[in-house]
Design a protein around this motif. Sequence first.
Motif, PDB file in Angstrom:
ATOM      1  N   LYS A 107       1.670   8.020   1.587  1.00 13.26           N
ATOM      2  CA  LYS A 107       1.415   6.643   1.999  1.00 13.26           C
ATOM      3  C   LYS A 107      -0.084   6.419   2.144  1.00 13.26           C
ATOM      4  O   LYS A 107      -0.848   7.360   2.369  1.00 13.26           O
ATOM      5  CB  LYS A 107       2.102   6.351   3.336  1.00 13.26           C
ATOM      6  CG  LYS A 107       3.624   6.302   3.271  1.00 13.26           C
ATOM      7  CD  LYS A 107       4.192   5.890   4.621  1.00 13.26           C
ATOM      8  CE  LYS A 107       5.705   5.798   4.575  1.00 13.26           C
ATOM      9  NZ  LYS A 107       6.268   5.365   5.871  1.00 13.26           N
ATOM     10  N   THR A 108      -0.489   5.168   2.026  1.00 17.14           N
ATOM     11  CA  THR A 108      -1.898   4.847   2.182  1.00 17.14           C
ATOM     12  C   THR A 108      -2.042   3.462   2.792  1.00 17.14           C
ATOM     13  O   THR A 108      -1.046   2.772   3.051  1.00 17.14           O
ATOM     14  CB  THR A 108      -2.625   4.930   0.824  1.00 17.14           C
ATOM     15  OG1 THR A 108      -4.036   4.826   1.038  1.00 17.14           O
ATOM     16  CG2 THR A 108      -2.173   3.815  -0.125  1.00 17.14           C
ATOM     17  N   ASP A 109      -3.266   3.045   3.028  1.00 17.03           N
ATOM     18  CA  ASP A 109      -3.538   1.714   3.566  1.00 17.03           C
ATOM     19  C   ASP A 109      -4.162   0.847   2.475  1.00 17.03           C
ATOM     20  O   ASP A 109      -4.228   1.253   1.304  1.00 17.03           O
ATOM     21  CB  ASP A 109      -4.445   1.804   4.789  1.00 17.03           C
ATOM     22  CG  ASP A 109      -5.744   2.553   4.503  1.00 17.03           C
ATOM     23  OD1 ASP A 109      -6.062   2.791   3.314  1.00 17.03           O
ATOM     24  OD2 ASP A 109      -6.452   2.901   5.473  1.00 17.03           O
ATOM     25  N   ASP A 110      -4.632  -0.338   2.848  1.00 20.75           N
ATOM     26  CA  ASP A 110      -5.201  -1.243   1.845  1.00 20.75           C
ATOM     27  C   ASP A 110      -6.402  -0.630   1.130  1.00 20.75           C
ATOM     28  O   ASP A 110      -6.532  -0.735  -0.090  1.00 20.75           O
ATOM     29  CB  ASP A 110      -5.625  -2.561   2.496  1.00 20.75           C
ATOM     30  CG  ASP A 110      -4.453  -3.497   2.739  1.00 20.75           C
ATOM     31  OD1 ASP A 110      -3.494  -3.465   1.946  1.00 20.75           O
ATOM     32  OD2 ASP A 110      -4.491  -4.256   3.729  1.00 20.75           O
ATOM     33  N   PRO A 162       0.813  -1.228   0.000  1.00 14.06           N
ATOM     34  CA  PRO A 162       0.000   0.000   0.000  1.00 14.06           C
ATOM     35  C   PRO A 162       0.843   1.274   0.000  1.00 14.06           C
ATOM     36  O   PRO A 162       0.513   2.239  -0.699  1.00 14.06           O
ATOM     37  CB  PRO A 162      -0.824  -0.137   1.285  1.00 14.06           C
ATOM     38  CG  PRO A 162      -0.902  -1.602   1.531  1.00 14.06           C
ATOM     39  CD  PRO A 162       0.434  -2.141   1.097  1.00 14.06           C
ATOM     40  N   SER A 163       1.922   1.273   0.781  1.00 10.84           N
ATOM     41  CA  SER A 163       2.777   2.463   0.809  1.00 10.84           C
ATOM     42  C   SER A 163       3.437   2.701  -0.536  1.00 10.84           C
ATOM     43  O   SER A 163       3.546   3.846  -0.994  1.00 10.84           O
ATOM     44  CB  SER A 163       3.844   2.310   1.896  1.00 10.84           C
ATOM     45  OG  SER A 163       3.252   2.309   3.180  1.00 10.84           O
TER      46      SER A 163
END
Length: 307
Positions: free
Chosen positions: A261-264, A250-251
């Motif tokens: 950055k992010t999550d799923d 995700p990153s």
Amino acid sequence: MRERRWRPGAPLDVRLTLAPHRRGSGDPAWQATPDGAIWRTSRTPEGPGTLRVLVDARAAEVVGQAWGPGGPWLLETLPRLLGADDPVADFRVLMERLEAGGHTLIRELASRHSGLRLSVTARVFEALVPAVLEQKVVGREAWRAWRWLLRAYGEPAPGPAPSGMRVFPEPEVWRRIPSWDWHRAGAEAVRARTIVNAALHAGKLESAAPAEADRLLRALPGVGVWTSAETRQRAHGDPDAVSVGDYHLPSLVGWSLTGRKTDDAGMLELLAPYRGQRHRVTRLLELGGRRPPARGPRMSVRDYRSF
């Protein structure tokens, strides 16, 4: 020794295409030699086999050489292993439909890695075991366990394979591995139980149609979305199997496409325009995407073994 020559008819990067099947340096089932050849072993429906793949640049052909009872099967399926069934044309159509001014990075990476193809091994259990070993651990820990188990329980590779190469054990062998050897390999009881249980259903997994693979895999205790995707990417060349739950992905996707950055959930939102080809896109980003600064905590290498 048996040999087959195959002409891809389009740019093909053999090493890049076969790279996902390598489980770390020193993988007993995958080796590259100084002459440019890639050696790979497999437990085929016909038995153990060793495959050597080399590019004949003058003839624009790939040369496959195989040994062992599984050798004929490995040569028969050589084009699929090298991406002959990869729906890369669907990806090109998708990119043409997307707005021309956007998706610049993906277009650049697709052009730079035009020889990348999604490989199909058609060996589900063989792809599942190392995926389970890689659950929630760093690569080095999983690859250490993979090396130990193949060296202890795999058969010597047929033919003149590089020293130390082994063939993936039969499902019955995985079921008989004692608890103390799982411990020596560095695989704790949870992952060991998942593999032993999956071995009981190996026949069903191998005979199922690709469209049924995700449902069957995730019905197994200990196999979730991530493990199923990692297995289908290699066994079936699924271009849309996203490794949801990955520690780094995700990153990587978020930083590459937005600079954040992010999550799923955020990753899936960013990948939504590429539905049907999301795994291919993440593969391209792994090859040339922009990674975030390494400032966060890192997963440590655990060691369950006693000395």
